[in-house]
Design an enzyme around this catalytic site. Structure first.
Site: not given
Length: 514
Positions: A136, A276
């Site tokens: 922070k 696929h």
């Protein structure tokens, strides 16, 4: 400028070397518990945390750094005169560098037989609090949670006496990425311990980067592969690559689909060919060579450039037959030395060993990202309920026909919808995946089956909306059909089957796959 560093780590990789360098630069080092001992044993001057706080570590080490003398030094904004005046009045020294990594919660819950109490004890409290406080205030404090960043930070301090604003921001980001994943992992663990199978009000997931990729489905798309945290039996991340190029985005997606289908064959030797993300050839037999031959001969055109997975060891004869064509990937629980020698002659062939391939996949979610949201569902782990099977035609299926139908249903469950699968004698024939209507899928599967379609079984992933599929099957010579049923026009399809002498079974369970 970095004048004081706080170091407290569970993973002590490289920490003695880093602390030695920092100390050599005249930086004070404050440390706790085991870390302080390791540094002192290495001859590095250390200020104990209790010397800073004026309060002893207590509660078996649960309370060490949770003190204003620490957090005041982390959160005081150097550019705020009031902050600096106040900490000076309180006798608090600023902390400019924090090197902390968290208690090993992940490693703890991964241990065999770990107790709930042990898992809870490895939830870090002081560590996340310190690094969040430092992050922070990142414009003034550099905070390092990853040993991989030690060298970058050290070099910047050597060059300028401080860590650059850019690096501090990068490190700040990594802190909150780390604490978010850490908390998500704890929440997931507690959810499982509670036996809670409901969908949470807030879903927070954490995955680890397994590998970067050259591109995604297409060369213009960036991509990466992330793996779940935890034990992953029977899943692709658990595999060991023995040969070939790095797996691509499409490789991983397609192989996952092949492995899902392979799981349907329990207690029998099976080979699945996939292209696929759809099955293109499936074979079951007494030997892996026979099973692969069936899978290959089911569709020798589509399997070219495809993926082959099996649930049994690959031997030399099978490897030689596999090597006759171009395959992208082979996955098996093991390979004989002779088989591996054959396959390794093809330098680009990706050969993977997945020892746990025969195990059931762990329970979990199936997820699909959509724009602005995430679809989440349980995995489709059930093929059918035998008690729900219902013969709806006058013609009763024979034992062999029932076996063929169940085989075909296993395949169509893992075929993109609308899907149709035709099979006979432990071998897939035609597979019709991903059509926008069911008759097209049926016609495609029949066409791909050729003359072998006569006497075969047909499976559908969802009900027949009209009788056209049943009529097409009858015309082709198919003798039995399995489908979920449930259409308002079911009777039309039943009548068409009765007219042709086809046995039809309803399962009562749909298997859409999109």
């Amino acid at each position: 400028m970095v004048k004081r560093a706080l170091i407290s780590v569970s993973d002590k990789t490289g920490i003695v070397e880093l602390a030695g360098e920092l100390s050599g630069l005249g930086i004070e080092i404050v440390s706790t518990g085991g870390t302080a001992k390791a540094l002192k044993d290495a001859g590095i001057p250390v200020i104990g945390i209790s010397e800073v706080t004026g309060f002893p570590e207590c509660l078996d080490g649960r309370v060490k750094t949770l003190h204003p003398a620490i957090h005041g030094g982390l959160l005081a904004m150097r550019g705020n005169p009031e902050h600096m005046k106040r900490i000076e009045e309180l006798g608090i020294t600023p902390i400019d560098l924090v090197v902390v990594n968290l208690y090993p919660f992940e490693a703890t819950i991964m241990k065999e037989g770990v107790s709930f109490a042990e898992a809870i004890e490895n939830i870090d409290i002081g560590g996340p609090t310190m690094i969040r406080a430092a992050a922070k205030n990142h414009q003034d404090v550099a905070v390092v949670v990853d040993p991989a960043d030690y060298e970058v930070v050290l070099q910047e301090i050597k060059q300028t006496g401080d860590v650059s604003a850019k690096t501090k921001l990068d490190l700040c980001y990594k802190v909150f990425e780390t604490t978010a994943a850490y908390d998500a992992m704890i929440a997931d663990y507690l959810k499982k311990v509670r036996g809670d199978d409901s969908f949470p009000e807030r879903l927070t997931l954490t995955y680890k980067l397994a590998q970067g990729m050259r591109y995604g489905e297409n060369p213009h798309q960036k991509a990466a592969f992330y793996k779940e945290i935890g034990k992953l039996p029977a899943c692709l991340p658990d595999a060991v690559q023995l040969n070939g190029k790095e797996l691509s985005y499409n490789n991983i997606n397609d192989t996952n689909g092949a492995l899902d289908l392979l799981k349907e064959f329990d207690g029998e030797i099976a080979v699945v060919g996939c292209k696929h993300a759809n099955p293109c050839g499936v074979g079951v037999a007494d030997t892996v060579f026979e099973a692969y031959t069936k899978a290959y001969e089911a569709d020798p055109v589509s399997i070219f450039g495809g993926i082959v997975v099996t649930n049994t060891e690959v031997d030399e004869p099978t490897a030689k037959k596999m090597a006759e064509i171009f395959l992208e990937i082979i996955v098996a629980p093991s390979y004989t030395e002779e088989a591996l020698a054959v396959l390794k002659k093809k330098k680009n062939l990706r050969v993977l060993q997945l020892a746990s391939i025969g195990e059931r996949q762990p329970e979990g979610y199936d997820m699909k990202k959509v724009s602005g949201g995430l679809l989440v569902q349980e995995r489709d782990r059930v093929l059918l309920n035998e008690d729900d099977l219902k013969v709806v035609t006058k013609t009763q299926p024979t034992e062999k026909q029932m076996a063929d139908m169940l085989f075909a249903m296993k395949i169509v469950k893992h075929t993109k919808s609308n899907g149709i699968a035709i099979a006979k004698d432990g071998q897939s024939l035609g597979i019709g995946p991903g059509q926008v209507n069911r008759i097209w899928a049926t016609e495609s599967a029949i066409e791909r089956s050729g003359e072998r379609v006569v006497g075969a079984a047909l499976a559908s992933d969802a009900f027949f909306p009209f009788d056209d599929c049943a009529k097409a099957a009858a015309k082709a010579g198919i003798t039995c059909i399995i489908q979920p049923g449930g259409s308002i026009r079911d009777q039309d399809s039943i009548d068409a089957c009765d007219e042709a002498g086809i046995a039809m079974v309803f399962t009562g369970m749909r298997h859409f796959k999109h």
